[in-house]
Write an enzyme that holds these catalytic residues in place. Structure first.
Site, PDB file in Angstrom:
ATOM      1  N   ASP A 138      44.863  31.120  37.285  1.00 15.94           N
ATOM      2  CA  ASP A 138      44.850  32.236  36.452  1.00 15.94           C
ATOM      3  C   ASP A 138      44.797  31.611  35.044  1.00 15.94           C
ATOM      4  OD1 ASP A 138      45.343  34.652  38.540  1.00 15.94           O
ATOM      5  OD2 ASP A 138      46.606  32.791  39.233  1.00 15.94           O
ATOM      6  N   ASP A 168      41.955  36.268  36.974  1.00 13.08           N
ATOM      7  CA  ASP A 168      42.040  35.410  37.895  1.00 13.08           C
ATOM      8  C   ASP A 168      40.733  34.444  38.154  1.00 13.08           C
ATOM      9  OD1 ASP A 168      41.954  33.941  40.383  1.00 13.08           O
ATOM     10  OD2 ASP A 168      42.480  35.607  41.801  1.00 13.08           O
ATOM     11  N   ASN A 175      47.035  38.997  38.922  1.00 11.68           N
ATOM     12  CA  ASN A 175      46.524  39.454  40.234  1.00 11.68           C
ATOM     13  C   ASN A 175      47.518  40.152  41.041  1.00 11.68           C
ATOM     14  OD1 ASN A 175      45.666  39.340  42.909  1.00 11.68           O
ATOM     15  ND2 ASN A 175      43.943  38.134  42.330  1.00 11.68           N
ATOM     16  N   ASP A 229      50.637  36.596  45.933  1.00 13.06           N
ATOM     17  CA  ASP A 229      50.507  35.413  45.758  1.00 13.06           C
ATOM     18  C   ASP A 229      50.274  34.841  44.577  1.00 13.06           C
ATOM     19  OD1 ASP A 229      47.985  36.697  45.819  1.00 13.06           O
ATOM     20  OD2 ASP A 229      47.067  35.397  47.471  1.00 13.06           O
ATOM     21  N   HIS A 230      50.049  35.744  43.414  1.00 16.72           N
ATOM     22  CA  HIS A 230      49.920  35.213  42.018  1.00 16.72           C
ATOM     23  C   HIS A 230      51.132  35.542  41.355  1.00 16.72           C
ATOM     24  CE1 HIS A 230      45.364  34.362  42.286  1.00 16.72           C
ATOM     25  NE2 HIS A 230      45.597  35.227  43.212  1.00 16.72           N
ATOM     26  N   GLU A 274      42.519  42.404  41.201  1.00 12.75           N
ATOM     27  CA  GLU A 274      42.571  42.719  42.366  1.00 12.75           C
ATOM     28  C   GLU A 274      43.603  44.141  42.976  1.00 12.75           C
ATOM     29  OE1 GLU A 274      42.486  40.256  46.789  1.00 12.75           O
ATOM     30  OE2 GLU A 274      43.377  39.346  45.081  1.00 12.75           O
ATOM     31  N   ASN A 315      39.657  32.064  40.103  1.00  8.53           N
ATOM     32  CA  ASN A 315      39.601  31.316  41.386  1.00  8.53           C
ATOM     33  C   ASN A 315      38.908  29.853  41.300  1.00  8.53           C
ATOM     34  OD1 ASN A 315      40.692  32.748  43.668  1.00  8.53           O
ATOM     35  ND2 ASN A 315      39.265  34.281  43.047  1.00  8.53           N
TER      36      ASN A 315
END
Length: 277
Positions: free
Chosen positions: A225, A154, A7, A254-255, A34, A156
């Site tokens: 992930d 991802d 991501n 952020d991943h 994303e 989530n």
């Protein structure tokens, strides 16, 4: 073959980091989530100039998934409707660009960006559960072709408490609620296994660190992930790792990327995988 999922939280913002990752790690296929860009504005030239093959399914400012491959992409399918054609629910959910799949050496790679859900009281949470249920139907339809499958992206969702840095506080909340976990387990069924957990059973392995509250500096992360493989691929898998150092980049996503290496014969070779024998 080496397959990666990441991501990137905006492909245009992170384009130089994606280039560096491709150069350093050299995956056969990189699956992005994303991307946050419409298809017409995807930065294709920078990859095509390096002989990569691309396919993407995006929208402006939100969501978006993409494939960056060293070899030509085969039988690319876009959205839930890529399997559930003429399904009104799938068509509705495809208004958000979250699914793309392709065949790589006879393996169906399915790249997904599962909705976050926002909070347990949000309409987005109900949407997330609906989306996961539709993904189950999507996978059921795909299974009719008997293709080996690599489902990644991802999600989530932290499937287990050990996938969260502070389960006592966070388990039961968004991304770790029982309805989310149950929906994910249901779509995995007995067909798909979490390949990372084949190689690593312990905690303190994170793929996402919130930008807020100094989560990266304190190593307070989540493992959301994932890479899931069908059983015929498990015994051919050599490793699954989180490329943590990417999260330490300047202005990072952020991943962090997650990679799986599978010793799977090329379709052009004369060798046959075990499930054909």
């Amino acid at each position: 073959m080496l397959i990666a999922t990441w991501n990137v939280n905006s492909i245009r913002t992170r384009i130089s980091q994606v280039e560096a990752f491709l150069s350093e790690v050299n995956p056969d296929l990189l699956c992005l989530q994303e991307t946050k860009v419409e298809d017409a504005s995807f930065p294709t030239k920078i990859f095509e100039d390096k002989d990569y093959h691309l396919s993407f399914f995006g929208q402006k400012a939100y969501n978006g998934v993409a494939l960056i491959s060293k070899s030509p992409l085969k039988d690319v399918r876009f959205g839930m409707s890529g399997e559930l054609s003429n399904n009104p629910e799938a068509q509705y959910l495809d208004e958000q660009k979250r699914v793309i799949s392709t065949l790589l050496n006879g393996v169906r790679i399915i790249n997904v960006y599962v909705p976050n859900g926002s909070s347990l009281t949000s309409d987005k949470y109900e949407y997330k559960l609906q989306w996961l249920n539709c993904l189950k139907n999507y996978l059921d339809c795909q299974s009719e072709r008997d293709e080996p499958i690599c489902l990644l992206g991802d999600f989530n969702i932290a499937l287990e408490d050990k996938d969260i840095h502070n389960p006592n506080r966070l388990s039961g909340g968004i991304m770790a609620s029982e309805p989310e976990r149950k929906a994910l387990r249901k779509l995995l069924g007995e067909r798909l296994e979490d390949i990372f957990r084949i190689f690593e059973q312990g905690t303190n392995h994170w793929s996402w660190w919130d930008y807020r509250s100094g989560a990266w500096d304190r190593d307070r992360g989540w493992r959301i992930d994932h890479i899931y493989l069908s059983k015929e691929l498990i015994n051919h898998s050599k490793s699954c790792v989180i490329h943590k150092k990417s999260r330490g980049n300047i202005k990072p996503s952020d991943h962090a990327p997650v990679l799986v290496e599978i010793d799977w014969p090329s379709q052009e070779s004369n060798e046959e995988p075990d499930f054909f024998l």
